[in-house]
Design a protein around this motif. Structure first.
Motif, mmCIF file in Angstrom:
data_model
loop_
_atom_site.group_PDB
_atom_site.id
_atom_site.type_symbol
_atom_site.label_atom_id
_atom_site.label_comp_id
_atom_site.label_asym_id
_atom_site.label_seq_id
_atom_site.Cartn_x
_atom_site.Cartn_y
_atom_site.Cartn_z
ATOM 1 N N VAL A 72 0.851 -1.184 0.000
ATOM 2 C CA VAL A 72 0.000 0.000 0.000
ATOM 3 C C VAL A 72 0.884 1.229 0.000
ATOM 4 C CG1 VAL A 72 -0.330 0.021 2.533
ATOM 5 C CG2 VAL A 72 -1.967 1.204 1.062
ATOM 6 N N LYS A 73 0.586 2.147 -0.906
ATOM 7 C CA LYS A 73 1.254 3.450 -0.923
ATOM 8 C C LYS A 73 0.348 4.386 -0.135
ATOM 9 C CE LYS A 73 3.221 6.948 -3.997
ATOM 10 N NZ LYS A 73 3.710 7.263 -5.353
ATOM 11 N N LEU A 74 0.791 4.748 1.061
ATOM 12 C CA LEU A 74 -0.028 5.499 2.002
ATOM 13 C C LEU A 74 0.443 6.951 2.012
ATOM 14 C CD1 LEU A 74 -2.296 4.550 3.899
ATOM 15 C CD2 LEU A 74 -0.560 4.246 5.687
ATOM 16 N N PHE A 131 -1.232 -1.672 -4.536
ATOM 17 C CA PHE A 131 -0.644 -2.094 -5.809
ATOM 18 C C PHE A 131 -0.074 -3.505 -5.680
ATOM 19 C CE2 PHE A 131 0.188 2.556 -6.167
ATOM 20 C CZ PHE A 131 -0.224 2.801 -7.478
ATOM 21 N N GLN A 132 0.019 -4.175 -6.790
ATOM 22 C CA GLN A 132 0.794 -5.414 -6.883
ATOM 23 C C GLN A 132 2.217 -5.148 -6.377
ATOM 24 O OE1 GLN A 132 1.405 -6.154 -11.015
ATOM 25 N NE2 GLN A 132 2.859 -7.827 -10.699
ATOM 26 N N GLN A 133 2.765 -6.093 -5.612
ATOM 27 C CA GLN A 133 4.123 -5.899 -5.095
ATOM 28 C C GLN A 133 5.176 -6.347 -6.109
ATOM 29 O OE1 GLN A 133 4.976 -7.797 -1.333
ATOM 30 N NE2 GLN A 133 6.904 -6.678 -1.124
ATOM 31 N N ILE A 134 6.189 -5.525 -6.291
ATOM 32 C CA ILE A 134 7.314 -5.887 -7.150
ATOM 33 C C ILE A 134 8.491 -6.251 -6.248
ATOM 34 C CG2 ILE A 134 8.860 -5.079 -8.992
ATOM 35 C CD1 ILE A 134 5.768 -5.208 -9.650
ATOM 36 N N HIS A 135 9.107 -7.385 -6.536
ATOM 37 C CA HIS A 135 10.268 -7.777 -5.739
ATOM 38 C C HIS A 135 11.517 -7.406 -6.520
ATOM 39 C CE1 HIS A 135 7.734 -9.906 -2.897
ATOM 40 N NE2 HIS A 135 7.028 -10.281 -3.947
ATOM 41 N N ILE A 190 6.990 2.925 -11.985
ATOM 42 C CA ILE A 190 6.049 3.222 -10.897
ATOM 43 C C ILE A 190 5.839 4.730 -10.757
ATOM 44 C CG2 ILE A 190 6.674 1.118 -9.639
ATOM 45 C CD1 ILE A 190 8.209 3.010 -7.628
ATOM 46 N N ASP A 191 4.984 5.093 -9.814
ATOM 47 C CA ASP A 191 4.828 6.488 -9.374
ATOM 48 C C ASP A 191 4.275 7.395 -10.489
ATOM 49 O OD1 ASP A 191 4.965 8.564 -7.609
ATOM 50 O OD2 ASP A 191 7.140 8.582 -7.400
ATOM 51 N N TRP A 192 3.032 7.131 -10.879
ATOM 52 C CA TRP A 192 2.409 7.841 -11.998
ATOM 53 C C TRP A 192 1.599 9.056 -11.571
ATOM 54 C CZ3 TRP A 192 3.440 6.653 -17.047
ATOM 55 C CH2 TRP A 192 4.051 5.414 -17.302
HETATM 56 N N1 LIG Z 1 4.541 -1.775 -6.316
HETATM 57 C C1 LIG Z 1 5.646 -1.692 -5.567
HETATM 58 N N2 LIG Z 1 6.280 -2.824 -5.184
HETATM 59 C C2 LIG Z 1 7.390 -2.776 -4.424
HETATM 60 N N3 LIG Z 1 7.950 -1.624 -3.972
HETATM 61 C C3 LIG Z 1 7.355 -0.461 -4.299
HETATM 62 C C4 LIG Z 1 6.173 -0.434 -5.111
HETATM 63 N N4 LIG Z 1 5.819 0.858 -5.282
HETATM 64 C C5 LIG Z 1 6.710 1.593 -4.597
HETATM 65 N N5 LIG Z 1 7.651 0.824 -4.005
HETATM 66 C C6 LIG Z 1 8.805 1.289 -3.190
HETATM 67 O O1 LIG Z 1 8.462 2.491 -2.537
HETATM 68 C C7 LIG Z 1 9.285 3.586 -2.985
HETATM 69 C C8 LIG Z 1 8.455 4.864 -3.098
HETATM 70 O O2 LIG Z 1 7.396 4.686 -4.013
HETATM 71 P P1 LIG Z 1 6.909 5.843 -5.010
HETATM 72 O O3 LIG Z 1 8.028 6.249 -5.886
HETATM 73 O O4 LIG Z 1 5.672 5.370 -5.676
HETATM 74 O O5 LIG Z 1 6.502 7.028 -4.028
HETATM 75 P P2 LIG Z 1 7.245 8.378 -3.625
HETATM 76 O O6 LIG Z 1 8.719 8.151 -3.741
HETATM 77 O O7 LIG Z 1 6.686 8.813 -2.351
HETATM 78 O O8 LIG Z 1 6.897 9.413 -4.683
HETATM 79 P P3 LIG Z 1 7.844 10.648 -5.098
HETATM 80 O O9 LIG Z 1 8.807 10.096 -6.128
HETATM 81 O O10 LIG Z 1 6.866 11.620 -5.622
HETATM 82 O O11 LIG Z 1 8.583 11.111 -3.880
HETATM 83 C C9 LIG Z 1 9.866 3.098 -4.302
HETATM 84 O O12 LIG Z 1 11.119 3.684 -4.595
HETATM 85 C C10 LIG Z 1 9.991 1.594 -4.060
HETATM 86 O O13 LIG Z 1 11.160 1.304 -3.333
#
Ligand SMILES: Nc1ncnc2c1ncn2[C@@H]1O[C@H](COP(=O)(O)OP(=O)(O)OP(=O)(O)O)[C@@H](O)[C@H]1O
Ligand SMILES: [Mg+2]
Length: 273
Positions: free
Chosen positions: A24-26, A71-75, A171-173
């Motif tokens: 979860v992206k919180l 979201f689906q988890q990516i390893h 990621i991060d759209w």
């Molecule tokens: N679907 C996913 N599966 C596994 N890890 C993820 C996933 N989505 C995000 N992550 C991890 O979380 C981190 C942060 O995610 P994301 O880039 O979506 O958010 P953010 O960094 O807060 O956004 P911003 O780039 O605007 O600061 C990623 O770099 C990655 O390590």
């Protein structure tokens, strides 16, 4: 809500393991709900196109007063962490970044995602530091640039690419939008050459030295232009509007001053041209 292991933290959100093979992206508590909605909308759009690998968006949730996207988890590891671990492989990673970006630019965007030029216009009007005259000059310049209708990521940098055994995931759209790929490439060039990364990624400060930034920028541009057949001038023309728009973001004051200086330098040479 049950939280397991924290996987990541950025400027806008925390990422936690959540359920079976999902994360979860919180978002932070006061984060604008429209932006969360935009990320869900664009992620779903891209996922449904089928040709760009992006984690499957599962659902929007709300918990403890915060919004989140499952979201689906990516390893895998981010391209940024791979670069910092193996800087001698930088050229290969930079070429991979350019080719991923070029591939996503082959997708048509949808006006329902918003239009890049329109968003830039709004942000330039709202930008701090710049004078009215400077903003007017930038808006006039922007006016002449071609609109475009392709999918743009809006924040394409090595921390937003995850690599697993099968390849790359984008990621991060949250900033995804419909527009001209050259604008999206210009934004990446700006991020590579002068951006700061989110807190929690000290590697940029420590490892990605100015040498690495310059090399990444150079190799990315060369490869992107090789693939697209475009000209450097086509990308370069977007640097001023994209840099001015970036002034509205929550970046350190020193970086804003650096951007304003570069914008002014470029405006002077635009006037001479
Ligand atoms: N679907 C996913 N599966 C596994 N890890 C993820 C996933 N989505 C995000 N992550 C991890 O979380 C981190 C942060 O995610 P994301 O880039 O979506 O958010 P953010 O960094 O807060 O956004 P911003 O780039 O605007 O600061 C990623 O770099 C990655 O390590
Ligand atoms: Mg990110």
């Amino acid at each position: 809500m049950e939280h397991n292991r924290q996987i990541g933290v950025g400027r806008t959100a925390e990422v936690w393991e959540h359920g079976e093979e999902t994360i979860v992206k919180l978002y932070l508590e006061d984060f604008p709900p429209e932006a969360v909605g935009q990320e869900f909308k664009v992620s779903t759009y891209v996922y449904n196109q089928g040709s760009v690998r992006t984690p499957r968006p599962v659902e929007l949730i709300e918990a403890e007063g915060r919004r989140g996207i499952v979201f689906q988890q990516i390893h895998g590891r981010s391209l940024l962490s791979l670069i910092s671990g193996q800087p001698w492989r930088l050229s290969g990673y930079a070429r991979q970044l350019a080719s991923l970006h070029y591939e996503l630019h082959q997708l048509e965007g949808s006006p329902a995602l918003g239009r890049y030029k329109e968003q830039l216009r709004r942000q330039i009007v709202a930008a701090p530091i710049l004078s009215m005259e400077e903003k007017t000059a930038i808006l006039e310049h922007l006016q002449q640039l071609p609109e475009g209708s392709r999918l743009c990521h809006g924040d394409f940098h090595p921390d937003n690419v995850l690599i697993d055994a099968e390849g790359a995931w984008i990621i991060d759209w949250m900033n995804g939008i419909c527009g001209n790929p050259a604008a999206d490439a210009a934004r990446s060039v700006l991020l590579f050459s002068m951006g700061t990364m989110p807190p929690g990624s000290p590697l940029v400060k420590r490892v990605v030295t100015s040498f690495i930034r310059q090399k990444l920028t150079k190799v990315y541009i060369r490869e992107y232009l090789r693939l697209s057949g475009g000209s450097y001038a086509g990308i370069n023309a977007w640097i001023v509007p994209v840099a001015a728009a970036r002034l509205t973001e929550g970046i350190p004051a020193a970086e804003k001053e650096q951007l304003a200086k570069e914008i002014r330098r470029r405006l002077r040479s635009l006037r001479k041209a």
